[in-house]
Scaffold this motif. Structure first.
Motif, PDB file in Angstrom:
ATOM      1  N   ILE A 205       0.524  -1.527   0.400  1.00  0.00           N
ATOM      2  CA  ILE A 205       0.006  -0.252   0.273  1.00  0.00           C
ATOM      3  C   ILE A 205       0.432   1.594  -0.135  1.00  0.00           C
ATOM      4  N   VAL A 208      -3.347   6.395   1.185  1.00  0.00           N
ATOM      5  CA  VAL A 208      -4.497   5.026   2.259  1.00  0.00           C
ATOM      6  C   VAL A 208      -4.746   6.813   2.540  1.00  0.00           C
ATOM      7  N   THR A 219      -7.483   4.496  -2.456  1.00  0.00           N
ATOM      8  CA  THR A 219      -6.241   3.632  -1.993  1.00  0.00           C
ATOM      9  C   THR A 219      -5.340   3.291  -3.580  1.00  0.00           C
ATOM     10  N   LEU A 237     -11.681   1.716   3.982  1.00  0.00           N
ATOM     11  CA  LEU A 237     -10.742   1.601   3.309  1.00  0.00           C
ATOM     12  C   LEU A 237     -10.430   0.305   5.326  1.00  0.00           C
TER      13      LEU A 237
END
Length: 291
Positions: A205, A208, A219, A237
């Motif tokens: 990731i 975000v 994201t 999320l």
């Protein structure tokens, strides 16, 4: 009507997805002076090439050094929506080189109209809002600059939703509330509010945030070498920045936050500064060998 992944591919909904060219493959003629090189992919505007070569080889695209092959010798190159008729790929390693010029097929992108959007999401004028948008652009730019040393794209992608309907094709020229806008660099997957969004491939990731002005819940996943996928308009999320995700892990839930008129997932993909069609990567696989 909501379609499953299978129904989308074999039914009427499949016509909304820009069908890739017949799977293209190219294999380097080996000799003692060349670097081993194999390529496959969808060589069209918005498409890609996956390559296998010598581990750590430097990859040039149209004369510019843009990426490095992974420890397994894998690399990815993306072709923008407005890519020209050919792309030159050059691989350099140990004083040797291999070169390929790929013919990039043009594509006739459709035009779509979206009405009923709040004016502030189409032509914002409020100074405070414009300042917020500029701050968010800077945040996204930092997220897109992520470059993990990985080749998580090697086994291709799966669809991020189990049940959906393609409501807007990738690359369409947008007309928002009657005003011509930038092309749509995502593929919109309409689905019930709260549907689980899952990672379509491994990655990390890179960004975000739940409350972006245009994107709503957003994201970004870094799949390695500058290949990043984006998930917009989420209502919830379920990941954190820096988290490692595996294919199938939950990312969040479908919503209609940001610039949206109904619940859907806008799925996007970028390779460095080039916008790609993520649907073309579904089922893709890098070359297995270079022999």
């Amino acid at each position: 009507m909501i379609a499953t992944r299978r129904a989308l591919l074999v039914g009427a909904g499949a016509g909304l997805i820009a069908a890739p060219l017949a799977w293209a493959q190219d294999r380097n003629d080996q000799d003692r002076n060349s670097v081993p090189l194999a390529l496959n992919g969808a060589w069209r505007q918005g498409g890609y090439a996956l390559g296998r070569t010598t581990p750590g080889a430097l990859i040039f695209v149209d004369g510019e050094a843009l990426t490095t092959a992974s420890a397994a010798g894998l690399f990815v190159v993306g072709f923008d929506r407005d890519a020209g008729p050919n792309v030159r790929i050059e691989v350099r390693a140990d004083g040797r080189t291999a070169r390929r010029t790929l013919d990039i097929a043009p594509y006739a992108f459709p035009s779509t109209r979206v009405n009923g959007l709040p004016p502030s999401t189409v032509e914002p004028t409020d100074p405070a809002l414009l300042e917020r948008i500029q701050r968010e652009i800077a945040l996204k730019t930092e997220g897109f600059a992520s470059r993990i040393d990985a080749d998580d794209f090697r086994d291709g992608f799966v669809w991020p939703l189990e049940t959906y309907r393609v409501s807007s094709a990738w690359g369409a020229q947008r007309i928002l509330n009657g005003t011509p806008a930038r092309p749509h660099y995502g593929i919109d997957l309409a689905a019930p509010q709260g549907s689980v969004i899952r990672a379509p491939a491994d990655g990390r990731i890179a960004f975000v945030r739940p409350d972006m002005h245009f994107e709503g819940g957003l994201t970004l996943i870094d799949h390695g070498q500058g290949l990043i996928t984006c998930y917009l308009h989420q209502s919830r999320l379920d990941v954190q920045q820096g988290q490692r995700v595996r294919r199938g892990d939950p990312l969040g839930r479908v919503g209609m936050t940001g610039r949206a008129t109904g619940p859907h997932l806008c799925w996007r993909m970028k390779w460095r500064d080039r916008n790609l069609d993520p649907s073309l990567m579904v089922g893709a696989q890098a070359p297995k060998t270079i022999a």
